[in-house]
Design a protein around this motif. Structure first.
Motif, PDB file in Angstrom:
ATOM      1  N   ASP A   1     -65.391  -3.834 -25.900  1.00 37.61           N
ATOM      2  CA  ASP A   1     -66.658  -3.384 -25.317  1.00 37.61           C
ATOM      3  C   ASP A   1     -66.434  -2.010 -24.623  1.00 37.61           C
ATOM      4  OD1 ASP A   1     -68.111  -5.570 -26.389  1.00 37.61           O
ATOM      5  OD2 ASP A   1     -67.699  -6.739 -24.691  1.00 37.61           O
ATOM      6  N   ALA A   2     -66.996  -1.159 -24.851  1.00 28.94           N
ATOM      7  CA  ALA A   2     -67.280   0.125 -24.223  1.00 28.94           C
ATOM      8  C   ALA A   2     -67.157   0.123 -22.429  1.00 28.94           C
ATOM      9  CB  ALA A   2     -68.425   1.179 -24.498  1.00 28.94           C
ATOM     10  N   ALA A   3     -67.862  -0.915 -21.846  1.00 32.65           N
ATOM     11  CA  ALA A   3     -68.013  -1.017 -20.377  1.00 32.65           C
ATOM     12  C   ALA A   3     -66.539  -1.756 -19.915  1.00 32.65           C
ATOM     13  CB  ALA A   3     -69.165  -1.914 -20.162  1.00 32.65           C
ATOM     14  N   ALA A   4     -66.074  -2.581 -20.714  1.00 35.55           N
ATOM     15  CA  ALA A   4     -64.763  -3.085 -20.402  1.00 35.55           C
ATOM     16  C   ALA A   4     -63.767  -1.932 -20.479  1.00 35.55           C
ATOM     17  CB  ALA A   4     -64.593  -4.348 -21.443  1.00 35.55           C
ATOM     18  N   LEU A   5     -63.688  -1.239 -21.541  1.00 37.03           N
ATOM     19  CA  LEU A   5     -62.592  -0.094 -21.510  1.00 37.03           C
ATOM     20  C   LEU A   5     -62.761   0.964 -20.337  1.00 37.03           C
ATOM     21  CD1 LEU A   5     -62.616   0.244 -25.365  1.00 37.03           C
ATOM     22  CD2 LEU A   5     -61.324  -1.122 -23.927  1.00 37.03           C
ATOM     23  N   ALA A   6     -64.076   0.988 -19.957  1.00 37.82           N
ATOM     24  CA  ALA A   6     -64.262   1.914 -18.931  1.00 37.82           C
ATOM     25  C   ALA A   6     -63.673   1.475 -17.713  1.00 37.82           C
ATOM     26  CB  ALA A   6     -65.745   2.322 -18.528  1.00 37.82           C
ATOM     27  N   LEU A   7     -63.672   0.307 -17.306  1.00 37.03           N
ATOM     28  CA  LEU A   7     -62.858  -0.216 -16.133  1.00 37.03           C
ATOM     29  C   LEU A   7     -61.345  -0.534 -16.339  1.00 37.03           C
ATOM     30  CD1 LEU A   7     -64.046  -3.062 -13.899  1.00 37.03           C
ATOM     31  CD2 LEU A   7     -61.715  -3.272 -14.589  1.00 37.03           C
ATOM     32  N   LEU A   8     -60.930  -0.814 -17.651  1.00 35.54           N
ATOM     33  CA  LEU A   8     -59.541  -1.073 -17.799  1.00 35.54           C
ATOM     34  C   LEU A   8     -58.680  -0.103 -18.058  1.00 35.54           C
ATOM     35  CD1 LEU A   8     -59.924  -4.299 -20.476  1.00 35.54           C
ATOM     36  CD2 LEU A   8     -59.029  -4.211 -17.999  1.00 35.54           C
ATOM     37  N   GLU A   9     -59.203   1.051 -18.703  1.00 32.73           N
ATOM     38  CA  GLU A   9     -58.282   2.409 -18.920  1.00 32.73           C
ATOM     39  C   GLU A   9     -57.809   2.853 -17.715  1.00 32.73           C
ATOM     40  OE1 GLU A   9     -61.121   4.986 -21.283  1.00 32.73           O
ATOM     41  OE2 GLU A   9     -60.599   3.779 -23.170  1.00 32.73           O
ATOM     42  N   PRO A  10     -58.462   3.211 -16.594  1.00 34.85           N
ATOM     43  CA  PRO A  10     -58.121   4.029 -15.515  1.00 34.85           C
ATOM     44  C   PRO A  10     -56.937   2.874 -14.944  1.00 34.85           C
ATOM     45  CG  PRO A  10     -60.432   3.358 -15.141  1.00 34.85           C
ATOM     46  CD  PRO A  10     -60.189   3.441 -16.624  1.00 34.85           C
ATOM     47  N   ALA A  11     -57.286   1.712 -14.839  1.00 36.90           N
ATOM     48  CA  ALA A  11     -56.269   0.502 -14.353  1.00 36.90           C
ATOM     49  C   ALA A  11     -54.806   0.715 -15.026  1.00 36.90           C
ATOM     50  CB  ALA A  11     -56.856  -0.684 -14.485  1.00 36.90           C
ATOM     51  N   PHE A  12     -55.079   0.882 -16.384  1.00 41.23           N
ATOM     52  CA  PHE A  12     -53.756   0.785 -17.230  1.00 41.23           C
ATOM     53  C   PHE A  12     -52.882   2.129 -16.967  1.00 41.23           C
ATOM     54  CE2 PHE A  12     -54.868  -3.018 -19.171  1.00 41.23           C
ATOM     55  CZ  PHE A  12     -53.850  -3.819 -19.367  1.00 41.23           C
ATOM     56  N   GLU A  13     -53.957   3.241 -17.002  1.00 45.55           N
ATOM     57  CA  GLU A  13     -53.543   4.727 -16.650  1.00 45.55           C
ATOM     58  C   GLU A  13     -52.821   4.694 -15.432  1.00 45.55           C
ATOM     59  OE1 GLU A  13     -56.697   6.885 -17.313  1.00 45.55           O
ATOM     60  OE2 GLU A  13     -56.585   7.118 -19.565  1.00 45.55           O
ATOM     61  N   ALA A  14     -53.190   3.822 -14.402  1.00 39.54           N
ATOM     62  CA  ALA A  14     -52.470   3.814 -13.089  1.00 39.54           C
ATOM     63  C   ALA A  14     -51.232   3.406 -13.224  1.00 39.54           C
ATOM     64  CB  ALA A  14     -53.343   3.103 -12.226  1.00 39.54           C
ATOM     65  N   ILE A  15     -50.833   2.446 -13.880  1.00 41.59           N
ATOM     66  CA  ILE A  15     -49.737   1.935 -14.065  1.00 41.59           C
ATOM     67  C   ILE A  15     -48.662   2.753 -15.005  1.00 41.59           C
ATOM     68  CG2 ILE A  15     -50.213  -0.455 -13.234  1.00 41.59           C
ATOM     69  CD1 ILE A  15     -49.870  -1.059 -16.071  1.00 41.59           C
ATOM     70  N   GLY A  16     -49.228   3.772 -15.535  1.00 42.81           N
ATOM     71  CA  GLY A  16     -48.262   4.722 -16.506  1.00 42.81           C
ATOM     72  C   GLY A  16     -48.441   4.584 -18.009  1.00 42.81           C
ATOM     73  N   ALA A  17     -49.613   3.625 -18.353  1.00 43.61           N
ATOM     74  CA  ALA A  17     -49.655   3.424 -19.710  1.00 43.61           C
ATOM     75  C   ALA A  17     -50.293   4.380 -20.670  1.00 43.61           C
ATOM     76  CB  ALA A  17     -50.607   2.215 -20.012  1.00 43.61           C
ATOM     77  N   ARG A  18     -49.940   4.761 -21.966  1.00 44.22           N
ATOM     78  CA  ARG A  18     -50.344   5.601 -22.754  1.00 44.22           C
ATOM     79  C   ARG A  18     -51.388   4.938 -23.602  1.00 44.22           C
ATOM     80  NH1 ARG A  18     -45.375   9.194 -24.928  1.00 44.22           N
ATOM     81  NH2 ARG A  18     -47.178  10.656 -25.546  1.00 44.22           N
ATOM     82  N   LEU A  19     -52.505   5.194 -23.612  1.00 45.16           N
ATOM     83  CA  LEU A  19     -53.646   4.361 -24.360  1.00 45.16           C
ATOM     84  C   LEU A  19     -54.035   4.876 -25.726  1.00 45.16           C
ATOM     85  CD1 LEU A  19     -56.067   3.585 -21.408  1.00 45.16           C
ATOM     86  CD2 LEU A  19     -54.097   2.007 -22.116  1.00 45.16           C
ATOM     87  N   VAL A  20     -53.948   4.145 -26.804  1.00 46.88           N
ATOM     88  CA  VAL A  20     -54.290   4.548 -28.063  1.00 46.88           C
ATOM     89  C   VAL A  20     -55.399   3.603 -28.462  1.00 46.88           C
ATOM     90  CG1 VAL A  20     -53.376   4.587 -30.281  1.00 46.88           C
ATOM     91  CG2 VAL A  20     -51.813   5.157 -28.550  1.00 46.88           C
ATOM     92  N   HIS A  21     -56.561   4.019 -28.880  1.00 46.85           N
ATOM     93  CA  HIS A  21     -57.740   3.529 -29.260  1.00 46.85           C
ATOM     94  C   HIS A  21     -57.615   3.102 -30.793  1.00 46.85           C
ATOM     95  CE1 HIS A  21     -60.496   3.743 -25.934  1.00 46.85           C
ATOM     96  NE2 HIS A  21     -59.670   4.987 -25.660  1.00 46.85           N
ATOM     97  N   ILE A  22     -57.846   1.755 -31.163  1.00 49.21           N
ATOM     98  CA  ILE A  22     -57.502   1.241 -32.286  1.00 49.21           C
ATOM     99  C   ILE A  22     -58.778   0.501 -33.010  1.00 49.21           C
ATOM    100  CG2 ILE A  22     -55.073   0.936 -32.141  1.00 49.21           C
ATOM    101  CD1 ILE A  22     -55.705  -2.042 -31.793  1.00 49.21           C
ATOM    102  N   ASP A  23     -58.951   0.326 -34.398  1.00 47.35           N
ATOM    103  CA  ASP A  23     -59.898  -0.202 -34.915  1.00 47.35           C
ATOM    104  C   ASP A  23     -59.620  -1.730 -34.900  1.00 47.35           C
ATOM    105  OD1 ASP A  23     -61.697  -1.199 -36.825  1.00 47.35           O
ATOM    106  OD2 ASP A  23     -61.190   0.116 -38.398  1.00 47.35           O
ATOM    107  N   PRO A  24     -60.568  -2.478 -34.113  1.00 48.25           N
ATOM    108  CA  PRO A  24     -60.378  -4.095 -34.118  1.00 48.25           C
ATOM    109  C   PRO A  24     -60.388  -4.770 -35.351  1.00 48.25           C
ATOM    110  CG  PRO A  24     -62.586  -3.148 -33.466  1.00 48.25           C
ATOM    111  CD  PRO A  24     -61.664  -2.171 -33.479  1.00 48.25           C
ATOM    112  N   ALA A  25     -61.161  -4.148 -36.367  1.00 50.26           N
ATOM    113  CA  ALA A  25     -61.086  -4.600 -37.899  1.00 50.26           C
ATOM    114  C   ALA A  25     -59.670  -4.612 -38.602  1.00 50.26           C
ATOM    115  CB  ALA A  25     -62.004  -4.161 -38.558  1.00 50.26           C
ATOM    116  N   ALA A  26     -58.752  -3.854 -38.122  1.00 48.97           N
ATOM    117  CA  ALA A  26     -57.443  -3.556 -38.596  1.00 48.97           C
ATOM    118  C   ALA A  26     -56.425  -4.093 -37.694  1.00 48.97           C
ATOM    119  CB  ALA A  26     -57.378  -1.930 -38.884  1.00 48.97           C
ATOM    120  N   LYS A  27     -56.691  -4.989 -36.784  1.00 45.98           N
ATOM    121  CA  LYS A  27     -55.767  -5.340 -35.560  1.00 45.98           C
ATOM    122  C   LYS A  27     -54.596  -5.770 -36.326  1.00 45.98           C
ATOM    123  CE  LYS A  27     -55.072  -5.559 -31.173  1.00 45.98           C
ATOM    124  NZ  LYS A  27     -55.515  -6.625 -30.343  1.00 45.98           N
TER     125      LYS A  27
END
Length: 275
Positions: free
Chosen positions: A143-169
């Motif tokens: 969910d977009a609102a979930a990612l809006a909270l999670l993305e900065p948290a993971f970036e704060a610990i040095g993660a490099r985020l890659v958005h993926i297609d959930p249908a192709a998980k």
């Protein structure tokens, strides 16, 4: 105040992320639940924050819930969480590479925002991973609102985020299996074939090492088409046929592996030739 975070499941992945979130201040680690009270206490000690809990009903409400459990436990753990805790407006995410955020349907039905964040690395040594997590790629979706909270948290610990297609998980996760697990299987076949030709195991590893390392380096430097060499790439079908027959005669299972790799390698060779 940083958002509160509860952990359901605190094995290697949960412990590492919990420690990093607590240390960075991205989240306030609050309650930790694992399979036993003892392991929950060990997880809290590793994380350096939080309170060990023995059941989901004993956990305090939180703004974010991380389900760091096995793939098959995600849906039932989420259902148990939704039955025991108020989740409306909370973010619930899991860390599986094989399952999409749709596994958290029970949380979504309860009014939560669902996501998945999958760190692409081995967590065999939690202390080492926690010390060198920066730069780790993480496949993320939800969910977009979930990612809006999670993305900065993971970036704060040095993660490099890659958005993926959930249908192709599942295909996404299979990519890691090809790049890691099956690569080991193919190299094992090479080492055993050398030994079948009379080469001692230690020497076989040294024979294969430069071929494997240079080939992998070339794949990532110039791409798989340009990196491909050997009889299939040259169109030397007579050599390929002799090899397949010899390998099958030596070891039937390895012969089947050799045969299974022929068609995709031939396709790669055609791409190399531009045809």
């Amino acid at each position: 105040m940083a958002p509160t975070l509860n952990l359901v499941g605190a094995g290697h992945v949960g412990r590492v992320l919990g420690r990093l979130f607590a240390a960075s201040g991205a989240f306030t680690v609050q309650d930790v639940l694992t399979r036993s009270a003892g392991s929950a206490r060990e997880a809290v000690a590793f994380i350096g924050a939080g309170r060990a809990c023995s059941e989901v009903a004993a956990m305090r409400p939180a703004q974010v819930w991380m389900l760091a459990v096995g793939d098959d436990a995600i849906a039932p753990s989420c259902a148990a969480l939704a039955a025991a805790q108020p989740l409306a407006g909370a973010v619930v995410f899991h860390c599986s590479g094989a399952k999409a955020s749709g596994e958290l349907q029970a949380a979504s039905d309860a009014g939560a925002l669902a996501a998945s964040v999958h760190p692409v690395r081995s967590f065999a040594d939690p202390d080492a991973v926690a010390a060198a997590f920066a730069g780790t790629f993480c496949g993320i979706e939800g969910d977009a609102a979930a990612l809006a909270l999670l993305e900065p948290a993971f970036e704060a610990i040095g993660a490099r985020l890659v958005h993926i297609d959930p249908a192709a998980k599942t295909v996404y996760h299979a990519a890691a299996v090809f790049a890691s697990n099956y690569l080991v299987t193919v190299l094992d076949a090479a080492l055993r074939a050398y030994q079948a030709a009379g080469v001692p195991e230690a020497v076989a590893r040294e024979l294969a090492r430069p071929l494997a390392l240079e080939t992998v380096a070339n794949v990532f430097r110039i791409g798989p088409e340009a990196a491909l060499s050997g009889p299939v790439a040259r169109g030397d079908l007579a050599t390929v046929a002799r090899q397949q027959e010899a390998v099958s005669h030596w070891d039937e299972a390895t012969g089947r592996l050799y045969e299974a790799l022929l068609a995709p390698t031939a396709d790669l060779a055609r791409r190399k030739r531009g045809g």
